[in-house]
Write a protein that holds these residues in place. Sequence first.
Motif, short mmCIF file in Angstrom:
data_model
loop_
_atom_site.label_atom_id
_atom_site.label_comp_id
_atom_site.label_asym_id
_atom_site.label_seq_id
_atom_site.Cartn_x
_atom_site.Cartn_y
_atom_site.Cartn_z
N TYR A 68 0.83 -1.20 0.00
CA TYR A 68 0.00 0.00 0.00
C TYR A 68 0.87 1.26 0.00
N ARG A 69 1.58 1.44 -1.12
CA ARG A 69 2.43 2.60 -1.31
C ARG A 69 2.44 2.91 -2.80
N PRO A 70 2.78 4.13 -3.19
CA PRO A 70 2.80 4.47 -4.62
C PRO A 70 3.65 3.48 -5.41
N GLY A 71 3.10 3.00 -6.50
CA GLY A 71 3.82 2.02 -7.31
C GLY A 71 3.34 0.62 -7.00
N PRO A 72 3.80 0.01 -5.89
CA PRO A 72 3.37 -1.36 -5.56
C PRO A 72 1.87 -1.52 -5.39
N MET A 73 1.17 -0.46 -4.97
CA MET A 73 -0.26 -0.61 -4.69
C MET A 73 -1.07 -0.95 -5.94
N ASP A 74 -0.51 -0.71 -7.11
CA ASP A 74 -1.21 -1.10 -8.34
C ASP A 74 -1.38 -2.61 -8.43
N ASN A 75 -0.56 -3.34 -7.66
CA ASN A 75 -0.63 -4.80 -7.70
C ASN A 75 -1.53 -5.40 -6.62
N ILE A 76 -2.17 -4.56 -5.82
CA ILE A 76 -3.06 -5.09 -4.78
C ILE A 76 -4.21 -5.91 -5.38
N PRO A 77 -4.89 -5.42 -6.44
CA PRO A 77 -5.96 -6.25 -7.02
C PRO A 77 -5.45 -7.60 -7.52
N THR A 78 -4.25 -7.62 -8.11
CA THR A 78 -3.67 -8.88 -8.58
C THR A 78 -3.38 -9.81 -7.41
N GLU A 88 -4.10 -17.51 -11.63
CA GLU A 88 -2.90 -18.28 -11.35
C GLU A 88 -1.69 -17.35 -11.22
N PRO A 89 -0.84 -17.57 -10.21
CA PRO A 89 0.37 -16.75 -10.10
C PRO A 89 1.35 -17.04 -11.24
N THR A 90 2.06 -16.04 -11.66
CA THR A 90 3.12 -16.20 -12.65
C THR A 90 4.43 -15.72 -12.04
N TYR A 91 5.55 -16.28 -12.55
CA TYR A 91 6.84 -15.97 -11.96
C TYR A 91 7.81 -15.49 -13.04
N LEU A 92 8.71 -14.63 -12.64
CA LEU A 92 9.74 -14.15 -13.56
C LEU A 92 10.55 -15.30 -14.13
N HIS A 93 10.74 -16.32 -13.30
CA HIS A 93 11.56 -17.47 -13.66
C HIS A 93 11.16 -18.60 -12.73
N PRO A 94 11.15 -19.85 -13.20
CA PRO A 94 10.77 -20.96 -12.31
C PRO A 94 11.57 -20.98 -11.02
N GLY A 95 12.82 -20.57 -11.10
CA GLY A 95 13.66 -20.55 -9.91
C GLY A 95 13.26 -19.51 -8.89
N SER A 101 6.44 -17.24 -3.87
CA SER A 101 5.19 -17.97 -3.67
C SER A 101 4.34 -17.35 -2.56
N GLU A 102 4.96 -16.86 -1.48
CA GLU A 102 4.18 -16.31 -0.38
C GLU A 102 3.46 -15.03 -0.77
N THR A 103 3.96 -14.36 -1.84
CA THR A 103 3.28 -13.15 -2.32
C THR A 103 2.66 -13.40 -3.69
N HIS A 104 2.39 -14.68 -3.99
CA HIS A 104 1.64 -15.07 -5.18
C HIS A 104 2.27 -14.58 -6.48
N GLY A 105 3.62 -14.63 -6.53
CA GLY A 105 4.33 -14.28 -7.75
C GLY A 105 4.61 -12.80 -7.92
N ILE A 106 4.17 -11.98 -6.97
CA ILE A 106 4.36 -10.53 -7.07
C ILE A 106 5.57 -10.12 -6.24
#
Length: 336
Positions: A68-78, A88-95, A101-106
């Motif tokens: 809940y701060r400028p920038g990251p808050m755009d990802n709250i709905p996701t 479904e969560p997506t990841y930058l890389h499988p690794g 995982s605890e933040t659902h890929g964000i």
Amino acid sequence: KVAVDFIRKRNIEVNLEALPLDDQKTYEMLSKGDTVGVFQVESVGMRKALVEMKADRIEDLIALVALYRPGPMDNIPTYCRRKLGLEEPTYLHPGMEPYLSETHGIIVYQEQVQSAARILAGYSLGKADVLRRAMGKKKPEVLAKEKIPFFAGMKEHGYSEEAAQAVWDILVPFSGYAFNKAHSAAYGLISYWTAYLKTHYPVEFMAALLQGASTNKDKTALYLGEARRMGIQVLSPDVNESVYEYSAVGDVVRFGLGAIRNVGKNAVDAIIAERENGHGKYVNFTDFIKRVPLEALNRRLVESLIKAGAFDSIDPNRRALFTIHETAINSVVGLK
């Protein structure tokens, strides 16, 4: 601490650090957005986010504080959609999955930025921290310097320049605003503690809130409204019942004399000492004027007590008291 002290007066000891972090009733309150007065999450936006994500674990609070701060808050709905299984969560890389995982890929925390640099570009822990700090400064010349080894590292790990650019474009905005997780965890834990107290000890919690806001009219009005919504009665100040601060008395909150304008602590201490030193409660307004020590007795103090209704229980006609108070004070002053 104030709420815990109020609870202690009921002979109940609350150890905040030992509270269970999976209390269902607390999360039910949080997921309804009933968080007026709860640390960090009482704003309208925070309450809306808690409702949307159906917060049910401490990790949700920790993440929300960071998001809940400028920038990251755009990802709250996701975050909310993914938490509830609607996306479904997506990841930058499988690794990166173990780290995200605890933040659902964000990406939420600074440590996750460092993990991305280590896994995708082969950075050491030290170099990843240098990159994090460079990104945090948000200075183009510094970022341009750090971009070169980052792209080179990703290339060595088999990634194209386009892939490196895509990762860079994700990391830079987040790291500029991201909290480190320890900071967010500390805030999230205090949020949980205050939510727990509001859930299980609502009277003491609201008394503590009102005491903390006693010099802020807007906050006081907000918390008085919240107390009414919760069904908690806030009793008027009373020269025979109130102490300096707000107090929790059974299932009601008593207004503190010190919260009244122009009423100082020394005067309140004198009023309380007189009624509790064996002379008993004040019988009426005249009795009060005669008994209160001269150094605590002045026109502004008495006027403020009358206006606040502090004499209503013994002399309910405020207009009459206002008419006679100066004469009564002057007559008593002449005798003392």
